[in-house]
Design a protein around this motif. Structure first.
Motif: not given
Length: 463
Positions: A73-76, A314-319, A343-351, A397-398
């Motif tokens: 929950i806190d990650s994004v 769990l990683s797939g469910l939460s992205k 990690d790069i895909s996640y940071n692109e999603m957050v951006h 972000l990185y």
């Protein structure tokens, strides 16, 4: 008896569907509930959706009681707000054309963001939106010429206000959501109507953030509800591992107290189990012995594979990358290292999330600040807030590791050499493209001539 037996066989034959030679089955028993022995029927056809839904109070308890839920929950929310922004306005530098002097508006705005704890409120806003199915509400509390009563809150916010007093983040059990229009042909069909304690708020008063909202159901799907099955699997896996660690082998107690009363025997075994489970010392008599027989049959590699599978699910469910669920950070990424794709895909999603959801909140804050008649910016602009232009970009972000940066510079240099050798680019244009900071007078333009003043040089006096 023979006739009765034949009748029974006929009745059983009617239950079994007729089949051709290509569909023959060898099942001797059938079961209509599970589909066993019945042709043309998949056992999974009887599955039905059973969505998991949580009230806000339940969601908060899950968040408080499970660290993996809190990490997801806190990650994004944390990553979307931790780096801040770079802000620029058209009044941050002297304008040689118009003669306007710098006012340092961007510095004042950034200070006000710190003073109002804007990014902290945004972080809480995002966290609540991921935790609750009905999202989160960010309310702009203002001081205006008229008292902000219930009737005023239902009206559009005035163009100018006295001051932005506070920013509140409100959880969904404090407000209700409805359609602003129930006419599917209306332009307001997809606009929410938010009410708090019977008071309807105008959309200019708040920012509503919700995850996967479905209008026909009048509710969203929170991240908690999406990952619930994975969380239960993790919880079961951890409990199982704990049990395995406690019971690495079967214990056999040899004692002459077996002829005691059943109640005394159970009490004795209960105390013995408690002592062994807490790794305490067992005290035995002269003719008693305690032995371990064998092990659980599960190797370390088996446990690692099982737990890794659960965390992958769990990683797939939460992205969210598995490493972040486990509490690790990725502020520096080895680009091209082979294991940085998630990690790069996640940071692109957050951006992308920052651009779509966080940018409107920051823009709204700036609009309210420059329109505050009691504010410093309004005074410096002389009330002409419409002449102020601004732009901002989110900080990365990185960053890449030194080895990754060196590899990138080397490849760029090799490409530039090929371009210059083949005549695609010249040396000067390549230098300007790669190293603009090395160009002399890089900030000089022909408009600077208007600011140059030439006079008659003074001649030295002759004797």
């Amino acid at each position: 008896m023979r006739r009765s037996k034949n009748n029974k066989q006929n009745r059983e034959a009617k239950i079994i569907p007729s089949t051709n030679d290509m569909e023959s089955r060898l099942d001797t028993l059938i079961h209509t509930g599970t589909g066993k022995g019945i042709l043309g029927r998949d056992k999974l056809r009887d599955t039905a959706p059973n969505p998991t839904r949580f009230f806000p109070s339940e969601a908060r308890k899950y968040y408080e009681s499970n660290g993996f839920i809190a990490n997801i929950i806190d990650s994004v929310a944390d990553d979307a707000t931790r780096e801040g922004i770079d802000l620029q306005t058209n009044r941050d530098k002297d304008n040689l054309v118009t003669g306007e002097k710098t006012l340092g508006i961007s510095r004042i705005l950034l200070n006000r963001m710190e003073e109002m704890k804007l990014m902290g409120r945004v972080r809480e806003h995002i966290r609540n939106s991921r935790l609750h199915s009905n999202g989160s509400l960010l309310f702009w509390g203002i001081l205006a010429d008229l008292p902000q009563t219930d009737s005023q809150l239902a009206l559009k916010m005035p163009d100018t206000i006295r001051k932005l007093q506070f920013i509140n983040v409100i959880e969904p059990d404090r407000y209700s959501v409805n359609r602003l229009s129930y006419d599917p042909l209306s332009s307001l069909w997809h606009e929410p109507s938010i009410s708090i304690g019977g008071t309807t708020l105008d959309p200019s008063r708040f920012h509503w953030l919700v995850n996967s909202w479905v209008w026909d159901n009048m509710r969203g799907v929170s991240v908690l509800e999406k990952i619930y099955d994975g969380i239960m699997a993790i919880d079961t896996a951890l409990w199982s591992v704990t049990s395995v660690l406690f019971e690495l082998a079967v214990k056999v107690l040899k004692t002459d107290k077996i002829d005691s009363s059943p109640q005394q025997m159970m009490d004795y075994l209960r105390l013995m189990r408690r002592s062994l489970s807490t790794q305490s010392t067992a005290m035995l008599g002269e003719k008693e012995s305690l032995e371990r027989l064998g092990n659980t049959g599960i190797s370390d590699s088996n446990l690692d594979s099982l737990l890794n599978f659960v965390f992958e699910v769990l990683s797939g469910l939460s992205k969210i990358p598995k490493s972040k669920i486990l509490g690790k950070t990725q502020s520096v990424i080895n680009i091209g290292g082979g294991s940085d794709g998630d990690d790069i895909s996640y940071n692109e999603m957050v951006h992308t999330f920052r651009e779509l959801e966080v940018r409107p909140i920051i823009n709204r804050f700036i609009e309210l600040e420059i329109r505050s008649t009691q504010g410093e910016i309004y005074r410096l602009l002389g009330g002409n807030y419409k002449a102020l232009d601004w732009e901002f970009k989110f900080k990365p972000l990185y960053k890449a590791t030194p080895n990754s940066e060196a590899d990138t510079y080397l490849k760029n240099a090799q490409a530039d050499q090929i371009y210059i050798t083949t005549g695609v680019l010249g040396a000067d244009s390549t230098k300007q493209m790669r190293f603009p900071q090395m160009e002399k007078f890089s900030d000089y333009t022909s408009e600077n001539n208007n600011g140059l003043k030439f006079g008659t040089p003074e001649l030295p006096e002759t004797v």
